[in-house]
Design a protein around this motif. Sequence first.
Motif, short mmCIF file in Angstrom:
data_model
loop_
_atom_site.label_atom_id
_atom_site.label_comp_id
_atom_site.label_asym_id
_atom_site.label_seq_id
_atom_site.Cartn_x
_atom_site.Cartn_y
_atom_site.Cartn_z
N ILE A 67 0.85 -1.19 0.00
CA ILE A 67 0.00 0.00 0.00
C ILE A 67 0.88 1.24 0.00
O ILE A 67 1.76 1.39 0.87
N ASP A 68 0.67 2.12 -0.97
CA ASP A 68 1.43 3.37 -1.05
C ASP A 68 0.99 4.32 0.05
O ASP A 68 -0.22 4.45 0.31
N TYR A 69 1.95 4.99 0.67
CA TYR A 69 1.62 5.93 1.73
C TYR A 69 2.66 7.03 1.81
O TYR A 69 3.77 6.90 1.29
N GLU A 70 2.24 8.11 2.44
CA GLU A 70 3.16 9.18 2.82
C GLU A 70 2.81 9.58 4.24
O GLU A 70 1.71 9.30 4.72
N VAL A 71 3.76 10.21 4.91
CA VAL A 71 3.56 10.63 6.30
C VAL A 71 3.63 12.15 6.36
O VAL A 71 4.49 12.77 5.74
N THR A 72 2.68 12.71 7.09
CA THR A 72 2.70 14.16 7.32
C THR A 72 2.43 14.40 8.80
O THR A 72 2.04 13.49 9.53
N GLU A 73 2.65 15.60 9.22
CA GLU A 73 2.45 15.93 10.63
C GLU A 73 1.87 17.33 10.74
O GLU A 73 1.93 18.11 9.79
N SER A 74 1.33 17.59 11.91
CA SER A 74 0.81 18.91 12.20
C SER A 74 0.95 19.14 13.69
O SER A 74 1.40 18.26 14.42
N SER A 75 0.56 20.31 14.12
CA SER A 75 0.52 20.58 15.55
C SER A 75 -0.82 21.22 15.86
O SER A 75 -1.47 21.77 14.98
N GLY A 76 -1.22 21.09 17.10
CA GLY A 76 -2.51 21.66 17.50
C GLY A 76 -3.57 20.59 17.63
O GLY A 76 -3.28 19.43 17.91
N ASP A 77 -4.80 20.99 17.38
CA ASP A 77 -5.95 20.10 17.55
C ASP A 77 -5.91 18.97 16.51
O ASP A 77 -5.99 19.24 15.31
N PRO A 78 -5.80 17.71 16.94
CA PRO A 78 -5.71 16.60 16.00
C PRO A 78 -6.94 16.48 15.08
O PRO A 78 -6.79 16.21 13.89
#
Length: 133
Positions: A67-78
Amino acid sequence: MYHVVLGVDEDEERALACAEQVADLPGDPGEVSVTIIHSFTDNPSGASATQIHSVRKVGEFFDDHGIDYEVTESSGDPATAIIELADEEDADLIVVAGRKRSPAGKALFGSVTQDVILRAGRPVMVAGTAKKA
């Protein structure tokens, strides 16, 4: 192509339950792409999402299942981060994990899953961690 946004927290069991549900979607795994998102609410060490054990385990699972995937991130309210990413990417599905909480716990701490379900303008799949019989 079917695009899924998968919200992952630090709990490996919940994260893998979500990954298993994505792998079980109808069709060929090669027709599914996933964006894994981890939202930091507190990150004093400056870690990246790829350093989170549960995120790495989900990535390994997807590698094993083609399965193709990429990872991203953020901060704050999930919940907001998951919904905004799904909107930006025009995702076909959002996948999040559920967990058992007392009514008082929900009232005091809220629920990312509940917030995503109520606010998302697209389908949401909630993966549980109950053991299969």
